[in-house]
Design a protein around this motif. Structure first.
Motif, PDB file in Angstrom:
ATOM      1  N   PRO A 106       1.270   9.433  -4.842  1.00 20.86           N
ATOM      2  CA  PRO A 106       2.051  10.545  -4.299  1.00 20.86           C
ATOM      3  C   PRO A 106       3.482  10.582  -4.838  1.00 20.86           C
ATOM      4  CG  PRO A 106       0.841   9.427  -2.558  1.00 20.86           C
ATOM      5  CD  PRO A 106       0.715   8.575  -3.778  1.00 20.86           C
ATOM      6  N   LEU A 119       8.813  12.712  -1.047  1.00 20.39           N
ATOM      7  CA  LEU A 119       8.106  13.528  -0.070  1.00 20.39           C
ATOM      8  C   LEU A 119       8.602  13.432   1.366  1.00 20.39           C
ATOM      9  CD1 LEU A 119       4.526  12.770  -1.435  1.00 20.39           C
ATOM     10  CD2 LEU A 119       5.573  15.038  -1.371  1.00 20.39           C
ATOM     11  N   THR A 145       4.363  19.321  -4.496  1.00 16.72           N
ATOM     12  CA  THR A 145       4.489  17.988  -5.095  1.00 16.72           C
ATOM     13  C   THR A 145       5.730  17.242  -4.636  1.00 16.72           C
ATOM     14  OG1 THR A 145       5.617  18.917  -7.041  1.00 16.72           O
ATOM     15  CG2 THR A 145       3.216  18.693  -7.151  1.00 16.72           C
ATOM     16  N   VAL A 160      -0.181  12.287   0.313  1.00 16.93           N
ATOM     17  CA  VAL A 160       0.662  13.475   0.401  1.00 16.93           C
ATOM     18  C   VAL A 160       0.656  13.956   1.843  1.00 16.93           C
ATOM     19  CG1 VAL A 160       0.287  14.142  -1.990  1.00 16.93           C
ATOM     20  CG2 VAL A 160      -1.272  14.968  -0.231  1.00 16.93           C
TER      21      VAL A 160
END
Length: 523
Positions: free
Chosen positions: A137, A181, A207, A469
């Motif tokens: 990720p 993230l 992303t 994710v």
């Protein structure tokens, strides 16, 4: 400043900043940090990593990542000395967490330690492979890799892990102090106006941030490094020293890369002059055109510069100013086009003097345009360029992008480098998968794999949501974990190679050379 210094010198696990490692010659912990960075084999490796263009045996003295880092450190120290000589600036810096010359210089020297082979092309290739082939990720990011090097991969700290740097220096390396993230919360990409670099790439929705300085595996370390600045800075805001390093990087990038392009004959006087002069001669006409009309007439000289002007207003309306933009274009025409580029570089003394004069005059002007803001825009650091100099850097960067990075011959070269790195990653991954070859793996690759597997295993126990994710199931099976560990190990290994080492290793793995591969010099 005195009240923050003890915590700023603290190292991971609460160890005192006064604890010395073997080989430390300096009593000051910040000076020792600077020495550790400059003595690192990862720093020496940067001499074999090209900046943008390669000398290709021409004998020309072009910048590589090592000389670039030295110049960033030089500019960063000059900025710091100038700021600290001003009592008003010094008082503001103290309120924001302090500023130290050695911390700034260490950050300037170390900011590119994680930069992979083949420049920014290498970054994008490794990021794509990390996410798509290995389901990582976090993917790959050069700034985050730098932080991984100084906190995990280098082995010159007291415990043989990282460089064991002070909190102040580690925080100064965090140009983008967030993960891709999830951390900090709320994540800066979700702010009404995201900080520079925090937004998602327009062509890669979902992303995470385009730029970030920490992988999830180093999250605890980032939190520890930022702890002394809590209450002084927003969670997403750079420290003062990181802001100085970032600004110095911009200055060096804008000026010194143009030197190289001029030396190798890539920057042509006619094409650059025509683009800038055409826009200056028809400012009002270009401003009156719609975006669609401008796109339809994409080949007309001046159109690319007009699109830059509009992008600056769209992204940085807090500082974008048409009058300053026109002034910046005129200054670049006068100093770059009509002075430096007018006479082709022929390696004569006069040509060398012209390059030195251009570099020296522009560096001095930009350093003198540094300001300190107690409450800066979200898209700026506390230390930044003044309005005029900021626009000048944007125009210089435009010349770089428009007349170098967009050249078809460079694109052809980079497509070859993309294939090289992709095949190298695939070959190393296949080697790791082959259990019958486990005993014959390169020692460094095996060590990196063991490290990554242990790191991901701990994350699966403590924070499994960081391994997927957002929105996906946090359940990470053994096969998935093994795949991610292979990916991080291979990416770490390839990112630590020089350009030549990457090419030579692929030659060996492909059987195209009879020379034995020697991994003695692989980090």
């Amino acid at each position: 400043m005195q009240d923050v210094q003890p915590s700023r010198t603290g190292r991971r696990s609460g160890r005192s900043g006064l604890r010395k490692a073997p080989g430390d010659l300096a009593a000051s912990p910040f000076r020792a940090d600077r020495d550790r960075v400059s003595s690192s084999a990862f720093f020496a490796r940067l001499g074999g990593v090209t900046q943008v263009v390669s000398p290709s045996g021409s004998g020309l003295l072009l910048h590589n990542r090592l000389t670039h880092s030295l110049k960033v450190a030089q500019v960063a120290r000059a900025i710091t000395e100038r700021l600290m000589a001003n009592p008003d600036h010094l008082a503001r810096l103290d309120l924001l967490g302090g500023c130290d010359l050695d911390v700034v210089e260490a950050a300037g020297l170390g900011h590119d330690l994680g930069h992979p082979p083949f420049g920014h092309l290498g970054e994008s290739v490794l990021d794509r492979l990390a996410r798509q082939r290995f389901a990582l990720p976090d993917g790959f990011e050069g700034n985050a890799q730098t932080y991984r090097v100084v906190t995990r991969i280098d082995v010159r700290g007291i415990d043989g892990e990282g460089l064991d740097l002070t909190a102040a220096v580690r925080a100064a390396l965090l140009k983008y102090p967030w993960t891709r993230l999830s951390r900090p919360q709320p994540h800066p990409r979700h702010l009404p106006t995201p900080p520079r670099g925090a937004s998602e790439p327009a062509d890669q929705p979902g992303t995470g941030s385009a730029k970030f300085s920490c992988y999830s595996t180093e999250l605890d370390d980032m939190i520890d490094a930022r702890e002394p600045f809590r209450g002084r800075l927003a969670d997403w805001q750079q420290t003062v020293e990181a802001s100085i390093m970032d600004t110095a990087d911009d200055i060096a990038y804008a000026i010194h890369d143009l030197e190289d392009f001029h030396r190798v004959g890539i920057l042509q006087h006619t094409s650059v002059s025509h683009e800038l002069a055409e826009w200056l001669g028809h400012v009002a006409e270009f401003a009156a055109r719609s975006d669609a009309d401008l796109a339809d007439d994409g080949l007309r000289s001046g159109g690319s510069l007009e699109r830059l002007r509009r992008r600056l207003h769209a992204k940085d309306d807090w500082i974008a100013d048409d009058e300053a933009f026109v002034s910046a274009v005129k200054k670049v025409v006068a100093n770059l086009v009509n002075k430096l580029l007018e006479v082709p570089f022929d390696r004569s003394q006069q040509a060398e003097q012209a390059v030195a004069a251009f570099s020296g005059e522009w560096t001095q002007r930009l350093v003198e345009g540094i300001q300190v803001a107690e409450h800066p825009s979200v898209r700026s650091g506390h230390v930044a360029l003044a309005v005029e100099q900021w626009h000048e850097v944007q125009v210089l960067k435009f010349v770089h992008r428009r007349f170098v990075l967009q050249r078809p011959d460079l694109a052809l070269h980079q497509r070859g480098q993309d294939r090289l790195l992709s095949k190298l990653v695939e070959a190393l991954d296949n080697w790791l998968i082959d259990r019958s070859e486990a005993a014959r793996l390169p020692h460094r690759l095996r060590d990196l794999f063991d490290r990554a597997r242990a790191e991901f295993s701990q994350l699966r126990r403590d924070a499994p949501e960081l391994l997927v994710v957002p929105g996906a199931s946090p359940q990470v099976g053994a096969e998935h974990l093994e795949r991610m560990a292979r990916g991080r190990a291979v990416i770490d290994f390839v990112a630590s190679l020089t350009d030549d080492q990457a090419a030579a290793l692929l030659e060996a793995l492909s059987g195209r050379t009879t020379q034995l591969w020697n991994d003695t010099f692989v980090l």
